[in-house]
Every structure is written in structure tokens, then in C-alpha cells.
Motif scaffolding. Sequence first.
Motif, short mmCIF file in Angstrom:
data_model
loop_
_atom_site.label_atom_id
_atom_site.label_comp_id
_atom_site.label_asym_id
_atom_site.label_seq_id
_atom_site.Cartn_x
_atom_site.Cartn_y
_atom_site.Cartn_z
N PRO A 1 47.97 30.50 52.27
CA PRO A 1 47.42 29.20 51.59
C PRO A 1 45.80 29.22 52.28
CG PRO A 1 49.41 28.61 52.40
CD PRO A 1 49.22 30.20 52.86
N ALA A 2 45.81 29.47 53.28
CA ALA A 2 44.18 29.73 53.84
C ALA A 2 43.17 30.23 53.30
CB ALA A 2 44.25 29.96 55.42
N ASP A 3 43.78 31.47 52.49
CA ASP A 3 42.84 32.52 51.85
C ASP A 3 42.99 32.30 50.35
OD1 ASP A 3 42.60 33.86 54.27
OD2 ASP A 3 44.39 35.09 54.00
N TRP A 4 43.88 31.38 50.02
CA TRP A 4 44.06 31.25 48.45
C TRP A 4 42.75 30.97 47.64
CZ3 TRP A 4 43.96 27.41 44.57
CH2 TRP A 4 44.53 28.04 43.45
N GLU A 5 42.06 29.94 48.02
CA GLU A 5 40.79 29.65 47.32
C GLU A 5 39.79 30.70 47.12
OE1 GLU A 5 39.09 25.71 47.83
OE2 GLU A 5 40.94 24.99 48.06
N ARG A 6 39.37 31.45 48.42
CA ARG A 6 38.58 32.40 48.42
C ARG A 6 38.98 33.63 47.35
NH1 ARG A 6 38.01 34.99 53.74
NH2 ARG A 6 40.03 35.54 53.58
N ALA A 7 40.37 34.17 47.50
CA ALA A 7 40.95 35.16 46.89
C ALA A 7 40.62 34.78 45.19
CB ALA A 7 42.41 35.28 46.97
N LEU A 8 40.98 33.50 44.77
CA LEU A 8 40.96 32.79 43.39
C LEU A 8 39.69 33.16 42.74
CD1 LEU A 8 43.10 32.43 41.26
CD2 LEU A 8 42.34 29.95 41.50
N ALA A 9 38.74 32.74 43.94
CA ALA A 9 37.17 32.81 43.36
C ALA A 9 36.77 34.21 43.27
CB ALA A 9 36.21 31.95 44.39
N LEU A 10 37.06 35.08 43.98
CA LEU A 10 36.77 36.48 43.97
C LEU A 10 37.41 37.31 42.57
CD1 LEU A 10 37.07 37.93 47.60
CD2 LEU A 10 35.01 38.05 46.43
N LEU A 11 38.51 36.74 42.56
CA LEU A 11 39.23 37.36 41.23
C LEU A 11 38.74 36.56 39.89
CD1 LEU A 11 43.03 37.34 42.27
CD2 LEU A 11 41.48 39.13 42.29
N ASP A 12 38.38 35.59 39.94
CA ASP A 12 37.72 34.88 38.89
C ASP A 12 36.46 35.77 38.48
OD1 ASP A 12 39.86 32.94 38.50
OD2 ASP A 12 38.68 31.26 38.99
N GLU A 13 35.57 35.92 39.57
CA GLU A 13 34.50 36.51 39.34
C GLU A 13 34.44 38.00 38.63
OE1 GLU A 13 30.43 37.95 41.82
OE2 GLU A 13 31.63 36.64 42.79
N LEU A 14 35.69 38.75 39.14
CA LEU A 14 35.76 39.92 38.63
C LEU A 14 36.24 39.99 37.21
CD1 LEU A 14 36.25 43.04 39.13
CD2 LEU A 14 38.47 42.51 39.70
N GLU A 15 36.83 38.95 36.75
CA GLU A 15 37.39 38.69 35.58
C GLU A 15 36.35 38.21 34.45
OE1 GLU A 15 39.61 40.79 35.04
OE2 GLU A 15 41.21 40.84 36.70
N GLY A 16 35.26 37.72 34.99
CA GLY A 16 34.52 37.08 34.10
C GLY A 16 34.90 35.90 33.57
N VAL A 17 35.60 34.98 34.35
CA VAL A 17 36.03 33.77 33.67
C VAL A 17 34.92 32.87 33.25
CG1 VAL A 17 37.51 31.84 34.58
CG2 VAL A 17 38.28 34.04 35.03
N ASP A 18 33.88 32.96 34.27
CA ASP A 18 32.83 31.76 33.92
C ASP A 18 31.63 32.42 33.27
OD1 ASP A 18 34.22 29.80 35.42
OD2 ASP A 18 33.47 30.77 37.44
N GLU A 19 31.78 33.62 32.65
CA GLU A 19 30.96 34.09 31.87
C GLU A 19 30.88 33.49 30.20
OE1 GLU A 19 30.89 38.86 31.50
OE2 GLU A 19 31.23 38.56 33.91
N THR A 20 29.72 33.73 29.75
CA THR A 20 29.61 33.09 28.36
C THR A 20 29.28 34.19 27.12
OG1 THR A 20 28.58 30.98 29.32
CG2 THR A 20 28.37 31.40 26.95
N PRO A 21 30.40 34.46 26.50
CA PRO A 21 31.77 34.14 26.55
C PRO A 21 32.56 34.45 27.76
CG PRO A 21 31.61 35.81 24.72
CD PRO A 21 30.40 35.54 25.39
N PRO A 22 33.62 33.95 28.04
CA PRO A 22 34.56 34.44 29.17
C PRO A 22 35.10 35.78 28.78
CG PRO A 22 35.42 32.48 28.24
CD PRO A 22 34.11 32.58 27.47
N VAL A 23 35.29 36.75 29.58
CA VAL A 23 35.81 38.04 29.36
C VAL A 23 37.34 37.89 29.40
CG1 VAL A 23 36.14 40.41 29.90
CG2 VAL A 23 34.10 39.23 30.28
#
Length: 140
Positions: free
Chosen positions: A70-92
Amino acid sequence: MVPLLPVFVYGTLLPGERNAHIAAQGGEFTVRPATLRGFRLFDLRPEGYPGIVPGETGDLIHGALLTYAPADWERALALLDELEGVDETPPVYSREQVRLTLANGEEVTAWVYVFALLGRLRQPDAVLVPGGDWRGVAGR
């Protein structure tokens, strides 16, 4: 608030694959084999990474469930979201909640990254992976 759920990985984030170190940067996690039903796996070339999209009920993706502390979860999700281009336009990829089956038959809810650039899948170098297992793709 984003639900604290494990993450299902099926490609370059799998243990032993080329982006596994990024998953590890998120913190400690446990790994359990899992399958995802109702999705199709594509090998995208020349990019050299996979993408999944909704498919038929009988389609199956083989991968691993990463459960972060639980203590690592938010950091992990942020790293994975960045790798996967979730916030890119358009998202990957888009991060979606799915139901998985573990090796012991238990069903769990998890996050998974679903390929969002559907037009890319209509190109000849987007190849459906028979059997839904990225580790079996030759030449990656």
C-alpha cells in the motif's frame, strides 16, 4: 481516489522482460500468474511491444498479477501510467479495471493497460498473438 488494486501485466513489464525494471522502481510487489479472459493480444512491430484490446469470450491473455505494498502503490501506478502513455494526447493505453483468474482459480479485480490506438491495429505489422502469451512471441 483511485482504488488500490493490483496490476495485471502481459508484456514488457513481466518479470524478466525489458521493462520489468520500471515495475520494480515502483516498490516491492508480489507476482502471481494470472489470466485475463475476453481480450486479444497483439504484437506491434516495429515498436516491439504488445497491446491488448477487448475480444471474444474465449480469448485468453496470460500474464502476471503485480500486487504492490500500500505504501508504494501510488508511486508504482504513476510510473506505470507514464510508461503506458495514459496521459498522452491521444493516449496510447487506458488503465481499466478487469476481473482476472489466478492459477488457483481465484478471481480478483485488477488494473490492466488496454491499447487505445485502435487504428494502429489495422496495419499489417500489428500481429495477433496466438495463445495470448507474449513470452511465446519469436524475435522480440
